[in-house]
Motif scaffolding. Structure first.
Motif, PDB file in Angstrom:
ATOM      1  N   ALA A   1       0.827  -1.211   0.000  1.00  7.66           N
ATOM      2  CA  ALA A   1       0.000   0.000   0.000  1.00  7.66           C
ATOM      3  C   ALA A   1       0.863   1.264   0.000  1.00  7.66           C
ATOM      4  O   ALA A   1       0.581   2.225  -0.724  1.00  7.66           O
ATOM      5  N   ILE A   2       1.909   1.256   0.796  1.00  7.59           N
ATOM      6  CA  ILE A   2       2.817   2.414   0.840  1.00  7.59           C
ATOM      7  C   ILE A   2       3.465   2.632  -0.521  1.00  7.59           C
ATOM      8  O   ILE A   2       3.525   3.765  -1.010  1.00  7.59           O
ATOM      9  N   CYS A   3       3.931   1.559  -1.120  1.00  6.33           N
ATOM     10  CA  CYS A   3       4.581   1.663  -2.432  1.00  6.33           C
ATOM     11  C   CYS A   3       3.621   2.209  -3.484  1.00  6.33           C
ATOM     12  O   CYS A   3       3.993   3.059  -4.301  1.00  6.33           O
ATOM     13  N   GLU A   4       2.397   1.742  -3.450  1.00  7.53           N
ATOM     14  CA  GLU A   4       1.406   2.197  -4.433  1.00  7.53           C
ATOM     15  C   GLU A   4       1.063   3.671  -4.219  1.00  7.53           C
ATOM     16  O   GLU A   4       1.014   4.452  -5.169  1.00  7.53           O
ATOM     17  N   ARG A   5       0.809   4.049  -2.967  1.00 11.78           N
ATOM     18  CA  ARG A   5       0.442   5.442  -2.658  1.00 11.78           C
ATOM     19  C   ARG A   5       1.554   6.419  -3.002  1.00 11.78           C
ATOM     20  O   ARG A   5       1.298   7.512  -3.501  1.00 11.78           O
ATOM     21  N   ARG A   6       2.777   6.034  -2.725  1.00 10.93           N
ATOM     22  CA  ARG A   6       3.893   6.971  -2.902  1.00 10.93           C
ATOM     23  C   ARG A   6       4.667   6.763  -4.193  1.00 10.93           C
ATOM     24  O   ARG A   6       5.618   7.485  -4.471  1.00 10.93           O
TER      25      ARG A   6
END
Length: 101
Positions: free
Chosen positions: A18-23
């Motif tokens: 999720a962090i990778c996708e958001r950022r």
């Protein structure tokens, strides 16, 4: 560059994705950023270092309000320095070495 392997439980893997996708980060960049953040969080502040090294309160100036009046005292020192520098003739100032009294 060194390569490491880590095991993530499902919850942590989901958070990483999720962090990778958001950022817009790769997993490698996200993990590197997290490591850097943790390293910075545990890095002592300059005040903590000075206290650990025994520098805080190590010198007695004879003046009791240096901390409270630091701004005023700094301005006074700067003004005195400016007065000294402006009192030196231009030809003497040019030949003066930095750090020399």
């Amino acid at each position: 560059m060194r390569t490491i392997s880590i095991r993530l439980d499902d919850r942590t893997d989901t958070m990483l994705a999720a962090i990778c996708e958001r950022r817009g980060l790769t997993q490698t960049d996200a993990v590197k950023a997290a490591i850097e953040e943790v390293a910075n969080a545990v890095r002592p502040t300059p005040a903590e270092l000075a206290t650990r090294l025994g520098l805080v309160g190590a010198f007695h100036s004879g003046v009791g309000d240096l901390g409270e009046q630091h701004s005023l005292r700094l301005k006074q020192r700067l003004r005195a320095t400016l007065r000294q520098d402006s009192a030196i003739p231009a030809h003497a100032a040019a030949s003066r070495k930095p750090g020399a009294a």
